[in-house]
Motif scaffolding. Structure first.
Motif, mmCIF file in Angstrom:
data_model
loop_
_atom_site.group_PDB
_atom_site.id
_atom_site.type_symbol
_atom_site.label_atom_id
_atom_site.label_comp_id
_atom_site.label_asym_id
_atom_site.label_seq_id
_atom_site.Cartn_x
_atom_site.Cartn_y
_atom_site.Cartn_z
ATOM 1 N N GLN A 414 0.832 -1.203 0.000
ATOM 2 C CA GLN A 414 0.000 0.000 0.000
ATOM 3 C C GLN A 414 0.867 1.252 0.000
ATOM 4 O O GLN A 414 0.586 2.216 -0.724
ATOM 5 N N ARG A 415 1.938 1.267 0.775
ATOM 6 C CA ARG A 415 2.831 2.423 0.822
ATOM 7 C C ARG A 415 3.541 2.624 -0.518
ATOM 8 O O ARG A 415 3.684 3.758 -0.987
ATOM 9 N N VAL A 416 3.983 1.532 -1.128
ATOM 10 C CA VAL A 416 4.666 1.624 -2.416
ATOM 11 C C VAL A 416 3.746 2.217 -3.465
ATOM 12 O O VAL A 416 4.139 3.106 -4.242
ATOM 13 N N GLN A 417 2.499 1.757 -3.489
ATOM 14 C CA GLN A 417 1.537 2.258 -4.471
ATOM 15 C C GLN A 417 1.150 3.701 -4.172
ATOM 16 O O GLN A 417 1.075 4.535 -5.092
ATOM 17 N N ALA A 418 0.911 4.022 -2.924
ATOM 18 C CA ALA A 418 0.474 5.366 -2.564
ATOM 19 C C ALA A 418 1.554 6.403 -2.831
ATOM 20 O O ALA A 418 1.264 7.521 -3.264
ATOM 21 N N GLU A 419 2.805 6.052 -2.584
ATOM 22 C CA GLU A 419 3.907 6.996 -2.755
ATOM 23 C C GLU A 419 4.559 6.912 -4.125
ATOM 24 O O GLU A 419 5.466 7.686 -4.427
ATOM 25 N N GLY A 420 4.093 5.960 -4.948
ATOM 26 C CA GLY A 420 4.625 5.843 -6.302
ATOM 27 C C GLY A 420 6.095 5.498 -6.342
ATOM 28 O O GLY A 420 6.824 5.954 -7.235
ATOM 29 N N ILE A 421 6.553 4.684 -5.414
ATOM 30 C CA ILE A 421 7.972 4.318 -5.347
ATOM 31 C C ILE A 421 8.253 3.221 -6.360
ATOM 32 O O ILE A 421 7.581 2.186 -6.378
ATOM 33 N N ARG A 422 9.249 3.459 -7.210
ATOM 34 C CA ARG A 422 9.604 2.493 -8.232
ATOM 35 C C ARG A 422 10.664 1.531 -7.713
ATOM 36 O O ARG A 422 11.365 1.810 -6.751
ATOM 37 N N GLY A 423 10.798 0.426 -8.418
ATOM 38 C CA GLY A 423 11.760 -0.584 -7.997
ATOM 39 C C GLY A 423 11.049 -1.723 -7.286
ATOM 40 O O GLY A 423 9.906 -1.594 -6.819
ATOM 41 N N LYS A 424 11.712 -2.824 -7.177
ATOM 42 C CA LYS A 424 11.128 -4.023 -6.587
ATOM 43 C C LYS A 424 11.295 -3.993 -5.066
ATOM 44 O O LYS A 424 12.023 -4.801 -4.475
ATOM 45 N N VAL A 425 10.602 -3.040 -4.419
ATOM 46 C CA VAL A 425 10.731 -2.877 -2.974
ATOM 47 C C VAL A 425 10.173 -4.094 -2.245
ATOM 48 O O VAL A 425 10.762 -4.570 -1.265
ATOM 49 N N VAL A 426 9.053 -4.603 -2.714
ATOM 50 C CA VAL A 426 8.453 -5.777 -2.065
ATOM 51 C C VAL A 426 9.375 -6.977 -2.197
ATOM 52 O O VAL A 426 9.590 -7.725 -1.221
ATOM 53 N N GLU A 427 9.950 -7.174 -3.380
ATOM 54 C CA GLU A 427 10.876 -8.286 -3.580
ATOM 55 C C GLU A 427 12.110 -8.138 -2.699
ATOM 56 O O GLU A 427 12.641 -9.124 -2.161
ATOM 57 N N ALA A 428 12.591 -6.902 -2.550
ATOM 58 C CA ALA A 428 13.743 -6.654 -1.685
ATOM 59 C C ALA A 428 13.413 -6.974 -0.227
ATOM 60 O O ALA A 428 14.236 -7.540 0.505
ATOM 61 N N PHE A 429 12.210 -6.631 0.193
ATOM 62 C CA PHE A 429 11.786 -6.944 1.561
ATOM 63 C C PHE A 429 11.751 -8.455 1.786
ATOM 64 O O PHE A 429 12.217 -8.954 2.816
ATOM 65 N N ILE A 430 11.208 -9.182 0.823
ATOM 66 C CA ILE A 430 11.145 -10.642 0.944
ATOM 67 C C ILE A 430 12.550 -11.224 1.036
ATOM 68 O O ILE A 430 12.814 -12.154 1.828
ATOM 69 N N ALA A 431 13.494 -10.691 0.234
ATOM 70 C CA ALA A 431 14.877 -11.164 0.285
ATOM 71 C C ALA A 431 15.495 -10.907 1.656
ATOM 72 O O ALA A 431 16.294 -11.718 2.157
ATOM 73 N N ASN A 432 15.127 -9.801 2.294
ATOM 74 C CA ASN A 432 15.677 -9.462 3.614
ATOM 75 C C ASN A 432 15.085 -10.304 4.732
ATOM 76 O O ASN A 432 15.634 -10.311 5.841
ATOM 77 N N THR A 433 13.975 -10.984 4.470
ATOM 78 C CA THR A 433 13.336 -11.797 5.515
ATOM 79 C C THR A 433 13.509 -13.292 5.286
ATOM 80 O O THR A 433 12.816 -14.098 5.918
ATOM 81 N N ARG A 434 14.436 -13.651 4.397
ATOM 82 C CA ARG A 434 14.707 -15.072 4.177
ATOM 83 C C ARG A 434 15.321 -15.708 5.427
ATOM 84 O O ARG A 434 15.939 -15.006 6.240
ATOM 85 N N PRO A 435 15.205 -17.036 5.575
ATOM 86 C CA PRO A 435 15.664 -17.705 6.801
ATOM 87 C C PRO A 435 17.116 -17.435 7.174
ATOM 88 O O PRO A 435 17.440 -17.313 8.353
ATOM 89 N N LEU A 436 18.027 -17.356 6.192
ATOM 90 C CA LEU A 436 19.438 -17.181 6.510
ATOM 91 C C LEU A 436 19.792 -15.741 6.884
ATOM 92 O O LEU A 436 20.934 -15.465 7.258
ATOM 93 N N ARG A 437 18.852 -14.835 6.787
ATOM 94 C CA ARG A 437 19.081 -13.436 7.146
ATOM 95 C C ARG A 437 18.684 -13.226 8.601
ATOM 96 O O ARG A 437 17.541 -13.447 8.981
ATOM 97 N N SER A 438 19.629 -12.792 9.435
ATOM 98 C CA SER A 438 19.357 -12.620 10.865
ATOM 99 C C SER A 438 18.329 -11.518 11.082
ATOM 100 O O SER A 438 18.350 -10.481 10.410
ATOM 101 N N VAL A 439 17.449 -11.740 12.015
ATOM 102 C CA VAL A 439 16.433 -10.761 12.343
ATOM 103 C C VAL A 439 17.033 -9.548 13.044
ATOM 104 O O VAL A 439 16.393 -8.505 13.173
ATOM 105 N N LEU A 440 18.274 -9.646 13.496
ATOM 106 C CA LEU A 440 18.915 -8.571 14.240
ATOM 107 C C LEU A 440 19.588 -7.535 13.349
ATOM 108 O O LEU A 440 19.981 -6.465 13.815
#
Length: 493
Positions: A414-440
């Protein structure tokens, strides 16, 4: 088979060769795109076969939009000096036509795939955008777009896009998506209205899309609003009323400043019997056509500045919009994950401690370790129990991570669409939450001192590009003229 990365680099190399011939000042701009691409690759904002350089056409682009039978094609034919586009009072073509120069003896009509598959032209990969809003239509690119080559010298170094008649009430969503895409890419947008239909109130939705939604844009100066075929009003008792009605309609939608042109084509003009009216109309038409043609001829200059602006805007968007939004999304995910982890595992830890204390038989300050003797009987099973416990905890923790990430995704989209931010922000977020990525980890993947340095370097380079463009097109001090006169005087001596 070449890799996706090598294909992108080959495209950039071809672009450099083109700029070396056409505009050497922008040659270094390709290197700036390489820098931005590398940051985006590291952050998962771009796929390996994508480049920011493909998101803008490198040839100057002029869009011709307007209502049905507003004389767009007639205007284009007059400008080119040849009958390239079909004309008529009804809709004669329901496709977007990209018109470009050809050095051949005659023009050629090419299918839509020629545009959809070539990153040098506008509408590159437009089939994907069509598919997003109209399932199944992405395979029918030829039904929406086509290319037409032309031998007119007026077209050398620039591209025209002739749109089908625009009627916001009846148009399909896919057509509107292409219109918006073309507007974003264009350096100059000519918006045509038909003076033969002096009822602008009936075109409320059309005016809203072509006027109200464009005048608030930061690049609103590239829009020229043109009342075409005004010669038809020459037979009216008060021809100025037609112009006034359109000006009021545009004013109601917010257009209170800027040029409003009134023209008609000399090739198909309606005879105006009143000599005074005819002379007045012709004078106004010629003056307005001269201004419009001048803007069209100088579009290369606007394109050069717009490319540099696109580079700087992309760099700022990454640093000032994408990274903060991505960091905020990751913070939400991190807070949810750690909160639920605490809710689930802290009570279990407390229960385990209580069980240990109870089993250990505490008596005041004396501790009876007799329970350890009981454990010795299952000593061989302890490693297995520990491994099983660790695996169970890990399984629950990663399920919590995924649940938390899925909970953040709707907010992020919703934020990406409302602010018109280009780029694969959602895909980048998913990559940052993969199992091997520490939550810290606090920073997004790929955003570090080196990437920030790349962004800052690109911003500084943009200032240099602008200065060089200014040196090419301006000379406030007149130093060059002084040197020229001094050289001429020295030669005379």
């Amino acid at each position: 088979m070449p890799s996706a990365a090598s294909v992108v680099q080959q495209r950039l190399k071809n672009l450099e060769e083109h700029l070396e011939r056409e505009n050497p000042i922008l040659l270094r701009a390709v290197e700036s795109f390489r820098e931005l691409d590398q940051v985006a690759y590291d952050m998962f904002l771009l796929e390996s076969d994508e480049s920011y350089s493909n998101q803008i056409p490198w040839w100057p682009l002029i869009a011709v939009l307007g209502t049905f039978s507003a004389g767009k094609s007639t205007f284009i034919n007059h400008y080119l000096g040849e009958s390239l586009q079909r004309t008529g009072n009804q809709a004669v073509d329901d496709r977007f036509t990209v018109i470009c120069y050809s050095g051949g003896e005659s023009g050629q009509a090419l299918p839509g795939v020629a545009l959809d598959s070539d990153p040098r032209f506008p509408l590159y990969h437009i089939s994907g955008s069509i598919e997003e809003v109209a399932s199944g239509e992405g395979k029918r690119t030829d039904a929406y777009i086509q290319m037409q080559t032309c031998t007119s010298e007026h077209l050398r170094g620039r591209i025209l896009v002739d749109s089908p008649g625009f009627d916001a009430d009846a148009q399909r969503t896919a057509i509107l998506r292409i219109v918006d895409h073309i507007i974003d890419l264009s350096d100059l947008v000519l918006v045509f209205f038909d003076a033969r239909h002096p009822e602008p109130g009936a075109m409320r939705d059309t005016l809203k899309h072509l006027v109200a939604e464009t005048i608030r844009r930061p690049d609103s100066g590239k829009f020229l609003y043109i009342l075409n075929q005004i010669d038809a009003a020459g037979r009216e008792d008060n021809p100025e009323d037609v112009v006034a009605a359109w000006q009021r309609a545009l004013g109601e939608h917010g257009l209170t400043a800027g040029r409003f042109y009134t023209i008609y084509s000399p090739d198909v003009a309606v005879a105006i019997e009143d000599e005074n009216i005819r002379r007045r109309f012709e004078t106004k038409r010629d003056r307005d056509l001269t201004d419009i043609h001048a803007r069209m001829q100088n579009v290369e200059i606007e394109r050069a500045y717009r490319i540099v602006g696109a580079i700087e805007k992309t760099a700022k968007n990454i640093a000032e919009e994408t990274v903060p939004l991505l960091s905020q999304a990751l913070q939400r995910w991190r807070s949810r994950t750690l909160t639920v982890d605490a809710i689930v595992f802290v009570p279990l830890l407390v229960l385990f401690m209580l069980w240990s204390i109870n089993t250990g038989q505490w008596h005041g300050l004396s501790y009876d370790p007799a329970w350890l003797q009981g454990l010795s009987t299952i000593k061989g099973a302890v490693p297995v129990l520990v491994v099983a416990l660790v695996l169970a905890i890990g399984f629950v923790h990663f399920r919590i991570r995924r649940w938390a990430a899925n909970g953040v995704l709707p907010w992020l989209r919703q934020r990406v669409q409302a602010e018109g931010i280009r780029g694969k922000v959602v895909e980048a977020f998913i990559a940052n939450t993969r199992p091997l990525r520490s939550v810290l980890f606090a920073s997004p993947i790929g955003w570090h001192s080196a990437s920030q340095e790349r962004i800052n370097r690109v911003k500084l380079d943009c200032d240099t590009y602008i200065q060089k463009l200014n040196d090419q097109f301006t000379n406030p001090s007149g130093a060059a003229e002084v040197r020229k006169r001094a050289t001429a005087a020295a030669s005379a001596l």
